[in-house]
Design an enzyme around this catalytic site. Structure first.
Site, PDB file in Angstrom:
ATOM      1  N   ARG A 239       0.836  -1.200   0.000  1.00 40.17           N
ATOM      2  CA  ARG A 239       0.000   0.000   0.000  1.00 40.17           C
ATOM      3  C   ARG A 239       0.869   1.247   0.000  1.00 40.17           C
ATOM      4  O   ARG A 239       1.947   1.267   0.606  1.00 40.17           O
ATOM      5  CB  ARG A 239      -0.867   0.057   1.263  1.00 40.17           C
ATOM      6  CG  ARG A 239      -2.207  -0.648   1.149  1.00 40.17           C
ATOM      7  CD  ARG A 239      -3.161   0.034   0.160  1.00 40.17           C
ATOM      8  NE  ARG A 239      -4.431  -0.653   0.054  1.00 40.17           N
ATOM      9  CZ  ARG A 239      -4.703  -1.684  -0.753  1.00 40.17           C
ATOM     10  NH1 ARG A 239      -3.772  -2.166  -1.554  1.00 40.17           N
ATOM     11  NH2 ARG A 239      -5.911  -2.224  -0.789  1.00 40.17           N
ATOM     12  N   GLU A 268      -2.222   7.903  -4.463  1.00 38.26           N
ATOM     13  CA  GLU A 268      -2.525   7.466  -5.822  1.00 38.26           C
ATOM     14  C   GLU A 268      -4.003   7.719  -6.161  1.00 38.26           C
ATOM     15  O   GLU A 268      -4.832   7.707  -5.257  1.00 38.26           O
ATOM     16  CB  GLU A 268      -2.163   5.975  -5.987  1.00 38.26           C
ATOM     17  CG  GLU A 268      -2.948   5.048  -5.100  1.00 38.26           C
ATOM     18  CD  GLU A 268      -2.469   3.594  -5.190  1.00 38.26           C
ATOM     19  OE1 GLU A 268      -1.261   3.334  -5.005  1.00 38.26           O
ATOM     20  OE2 GLU A 268      -3.322   2.731  -5.430  1.00 38.26           O
ATOM     21  N   HIS A 286      -0.672   0.140  -9.614  1.00 42.02           N
ATOM     22  CA  HIS A 286      -1.482  -0.671  -8.677  1.00 42.02           C
ATOM     23  C   HIS A 286      -2.164  -1.835  -9.410  1.00 42.02           C
ATOM     24  O   HIS A 286      -3.402  -1.912  -9.453  1.00 42.02           O
ATOM     25  CB  HIS A 286      -2.515   0.207  -7.952  1.00 42.02           C
ATOM     26  CG  HIS A 286      -2.992  -0.407  -6.668  1.00 42.02           C
ATOM     27  ND1 HIS A 286      -3.345   0.321  -5.566  1.00 42.02           N
ATOM     28  CD2 HIS A 286      -3.190  -1.712  -6.316  1.00 42.02           C
ATOM     29  CE1 HIS A 286      -3.746  -0.477  -4.595  1.00 42.02           C
ATOM     30  NE2 HIS A 286      -3.650  -1.733  -5.027  1.00 42.02           N
TER      31      HIS A 286
HETATM   32  C1  DGY Z   1      -6.054  -5.354  -2.730  1.00 40.56           C
HETATM   33  O1  DGY Z   1      -6.733  -6.362  -2.882  1.00 40.56           O
HETATM   34  O2  DGY Z   1      -5.949  -4.773  -1.653  1.00 40.56           O
HETATM   35  C2  DGY Z   1      -5.339  -4.841  -3.929  1.00 40.56           C
HETATM   36  O3  DGY Z   1      -4.483  -3.805  -3.613  1.00 40.56           O
HETATM   37  C3  DGY Z   1      -6.325  -4.407  -5.003  1.00 40.56           C
HETATM   38  O4  DGY Z   1      -6.959  -3.255  -4.576  1.00 40.56           O
END
Ligand code: DGY
Length: 329
Positions: A239, A268, A286
């Site tokens: 993240r 982002e 992402h």
């Molecule tokens: C998640 O599953 O958390 C991925 O980052 C896709 O958003």
């Protein structure tokens, strides 16, 4: 009457078709444009359930705009977009999609690790720009991945999947985690538990694999980058916000570390423009879990959670069990 649900972003048509068997579905299949906060709240006002993605903010004010809402079933394993405490206070069940994206995300972590180590993105940009005049001994020299030391910060399901792949590269594996994992798991993975400081100092590659929470905000900042080897590569497919992006840009610019591979960014889809000024970073938008099979599994698992919640059964991936006894019916 079928319960009413909202699917905030476009997903595969077969997922929507399946949902329509049980629910009255409002979707975003045609435009797939992210809705403004006001638009999201307006659409949520008469819904019993919602399937948001990780980029849809589900906060207290949004929940207050949805008096019938019983379940928020993220199509993502990360759930820092949802105010869990606010859901619990209101008796709204919240779920995520663990387990179905581990290998796919581990693959992407490896893609970034390899790309950064062997300068794949940088070399491709250079080649596409028409610069290649012939072979050279020292062209795009990278760093070896095989037999190097991999430091995994966050040894959950995805961290373990990354470690399993590292064994194939004969790597030494160090890890740091809030809690040490069982000895049998360490043995199976060939991973050694070390302090954060030792991991930062000794690793050639560092991968971050934990959910975002305020506790891990800027876990990697200027001080931690300063501990790393000048030849080190850092990868983040977890993240944005876990790395202090401004500090990382600076470290990459000054070559205080060799390179980075990033799938996620602070704020982002905007990101620190400094990343575009440095060549030693591989950047992707992402897409860690972005394969058709995995994105389908994530949507199906979220749908399963929603079906359970809206038919009075405890959803398999309930994030806020404290909401269960006082759930809305
Ligand atoms: C998640 O599953 O958390 C991925 O980052 C896709 O958003």
């Amino acid at each position: 009457m079928k319960p009413k649900i909202l699917v905030t972003r476009a997903t595969f048509d077969d997922v929507i078709a399946k949902l329509r068997e049980r629910f009255e579905v409002e979707d975003n299949q045609k435009d797939d444009a992210p809705w403004s906060t006001e638009e999201f709240r307006r659409r949520l006002a008469d819904k019993d359930g919602v399937l948001p993605t990780g980029s849809d903010r589900v906060d207290a004010a949004t929940l207050d705009a949805a008096p019938r809402l019983k379940a928020v079933c993220n199509i993502a394993v990360g759930y820092n977009n949802i105010d869990l405490a606010a859901c619990s206070e209101r008796g709204i069940l919240a779920t995520n999609t663990p387990g179905v994206l581990d290998d796919t995300t581990a693959d992407m972590t490896w893609a970034l690790l390899m790309a950064a180590a062997r300068r794949v993105a940088e070399a491709e940009r250079w080649l596409r720009a028409g610069n290649w005049k012939g072979w050279k001994n020292d062209q795009f020299l990278g760093v070896d991945v095989h037999h190097a030391t991999l430091g995994i910060i966050g040894m959950g399901r995805i961290g373990r999947a990354i470690a399993r792949r590292a064994k194939g590269f004969s790597m030494r594996i160090l890890y740091h985690n809030r809690r040490r994992v069982p000895k049998a798991v360490e043995k199976q993975l060939g991973a050694k538990y070390v302090s954060m400081e030792k991991l930062l100092k000794e690793s050639d590659f560092i991968s971050l694999n934990m959910p975002y929470s305020p506790e891990v905000h800027h876990l990697i900042g200027a001080a931690q980058l300063a501990h790393m080897k000048p030849t080190a590569v850092i990868v983040n497919a977890a993240r944005g916000g876990i790395i202090d992006d401004a500090a990382l840009v600076q470290a990459l610019k000054e070559r205080r570390i060799a390179a980075a591979g990033l799938d996620v960014f602070e704020g982002e889809p905007k990101f620190n423009p400094g990343f575009l000024e440095v060549d030693n970073v591989a950047l992707v938008p992402h897409i860690g879990s972005a394969t058709r099979a995995t994105r389908t599994s994530m949507a199906m698992l979220a749908s399963k959670n929603l079906s359970a919640a809206l038919s009075g059964r405890r959803p398999p991936n309930l994030l806020n069990p404290e909401a269960w006894p006082k759930r809305r019916r």
